[in-house]
Write a protein that holds these residues in place. Structure first.
Motif, PDB file in Angstrom:
ATOM      1  N   LEU A 164       0.829  -1.201   0.000  1.00 54.74           N
ATOM      2  CA  LEU A 164       0.000   0.000   0.000  1.00 54.74           C
ATOM      3  C   LEU A 164       0.863   1.250   0.000  1.00 54.74           C
ATOM      4  N   ALA A 165       1.929   1.246   0.794  1.00 53.98           N
ATOM      5  CA  ALA A 165       2.829   2.399   0.827  1.00 53.98           C
ATOM      6  C   ALA A 165       3.470   2.634  -0.546  1.00 53.98           C
ATOM      7  N   HIS A 166       3.925   1.567  -1.185  1.00 54.22           N
ATOM      8  CA  HIS A 166       4.502   1.704  -2.526  1.00 54.22           C
ATOM      9  C   HIS A 166       3.456   2.181  -3.527  1.00 54.22           C
ATOM     10  N   ASN A 169       3.079   5.886  -3.150  1.00 55.91           N
ATOM     11  CA  ASN A 169       4.227   6.600  -3.702  1.00 55.91           C
ATOM     12  C   ASN A 169       4.220   6.603  -5.225  1.00 55.91           C
ATOM     13  N   LEU A 170       3.858   5.458  -5.821  1.00 54.88           N
ATOM     14  CA  LEU A 170       3.787   5.394  -7.281  1.00 54.88           C
ATOM     15  C   LEU A 170       2.705   6.327  -7.814  1.00 54.88           C
ATOM     16  N   ALA A 174       3.358   9.420 -10.333  1.00 58.19           N
ATOM     17  CA  ALA A 174       2.726   9.417 -11.653  1.00 58.19           C
ATOM     18  C   ALA A 174       1.774  10.587 -11.834  1.00 58.19           C
ATOM     19  N   ALA A 175       1.032  10.933 -10.772  1.00 63.81           N
ATOM     20  CA  ALA A 175       0.046  12.014 -10.891  1.00 63.81           C
ATOM     21  C   ALA A 175       0.695  13.388 -10.873  1.00 63.81           C
ATOM     22  N   ARG A 221      10.103   4.879   1.599  1.00 66.98           N
ATOM     23  CA  ARG A 221       9.214   4.580   0.472  1.00 66.98           C
ATOM     24  C   ARG A 221       8.265   3.422   0.788  1.00 66.98           C
ATOM     25  N   GLY A 222       8.701   2.482   1.586  1.00 66.62           N
ATOM     26  CA  GLY A 222       7.855   1.345   1.925  1.00 66.62           C
ATOM     27  C   GLY A 222       7.153   1.484   3.254  1.00 66.62           C
TER      28      GLY A 222
END
Length: 295
Positions: A164-166, A169-170, A174-175, A221-222
């Motif tokens: 969920l954390a990744h 972040n992704l 991306a947004a 990040r994780g």
């Protein structure tokens, strides 16, 4: 059996019952954790907050090992106290084995039986003692199975939290700065609904696997504590959108986040009247932001 022997028997039975109750509450009760395991995990957690370097990140695995050791110690000592009043007369000793009636001998018999090694040089003679020894052997096998199951159940819960954390972040990368405005509303709604399901799964994991809370991530990040605030931003953006589907998805994510905040507030003592306050405390306690004077 004299008064002292009766007292040892009562204390031993109490230790065995405490071990069984703790294992049951930790592994079989869906939303529980045993008092022994909870105290050990909490103790390692508080100690790790004073450490530097990699100490905080290995505290939880060490705490789980300590809980397993505590279960084994309770079982071994408990059964040893049951055997102690019956030594040496209640047991048959093999040739060349000295007949002793102290606690060390009782603990040795208990450990050999609990581990199901069964050397056979000291065996119970009384039928009731033989039954007790057989029950201990079954308990030892069950304890081994239970601890392996506990470990195998905990790490998938951690992986779901990290995933969920990744994902957050992704999504953020991306947004970009435009957030949800950079996506087609229907697509954004689908992503937020999926995210809401992942948040709900993490809430269930924290309830069912209490010990998973005490694992810290080496990389930010994780780390969910470091990224959950972004999920709140997405929820707020979606609820203020003019698209009905996106509004609904935002409300779903908001409800899932509120549920997670309730778990953190109720089960782990994070203070805060709003979910944002709870998540700030969550991030602070997991060392992904600078602590204030209150810590």
């Amino acid at each position: 059996m004299d008064f002292v022997g009766t007292l040892w028997t009562i204390v031993g039975a109490a230790l065995i019952l405490l071990m069984i109750a703790d294992v049951f509450q930790t592994l079989l009760y869906p939303h529980g954790s045993g008092p022994v395991g909870r105290a050990i995990m909490r103790g390692f957690w508080l100690l790790s907050r004073e450490l530097r370097g990699r100490g905080p990140f290995i505290a939880a695995p060490l705490a789980m090992a300590a809980v397993i050791a505590a279960w084994a110690a309770l079982a071994a000592i408990g059964w040893a106290l049951l055997y102690l009043p019956h030594l040496p007369d209640g047991f048959v000793f093999g040739a060349g084995v000295p007949q002793r009636g102290d606690f060390a001998e009782a603990l040795y018999i208990s450990l050999v039986t609990l581990s199901t090694v069964g050397f056979g040089e000291i065996v119970p003679a009384h039928p009731l003692l033989r039954l007790v020894a057989a029950l201990q052997a079954v308990t030892g096998f069950g304890l081994l199975t239970a601890t392996v199951t506990w470990i195998l159940q905990t790490y998938p819960a951690l992986n779901r939290r990290r995933a969920l954390a990744h994902q957050l972040n992704l999504f953020k990368e991306a947004a970009g700065p435009d957030g949800l405005a950079s996506l087609e509303p229907r697509h954004a709604a689908g992503l937020l609904e999926s995210m809401a399901g992942s948040v709900a799964a993490v809430s269930i994991d924290l309830l069912a696997f209490h010990e998973s809370y005490y694992f810290r991530e080496v990389e930010q990040r994780g780390s969910l504590p470091a990224t959950i605030a972004y999920a709140q931003q997405l929820s707020s953006q979606a609820q203020h959108s003019e698209n009905p589907e996106l509004q609904f998805a935002g409300r779903m994510l908001h409800a899932a986040l509120e549920g997670l905040a309730d778990v953190l507030r109720g089960r782990f003592g994070h203070a805060g009247t709003t979910s944002a306050d709870v998540f700030d405390s969550y991030e602070l306690h997991h060392r992904h932001r600078k602590s204030g004077p209150a810590e």
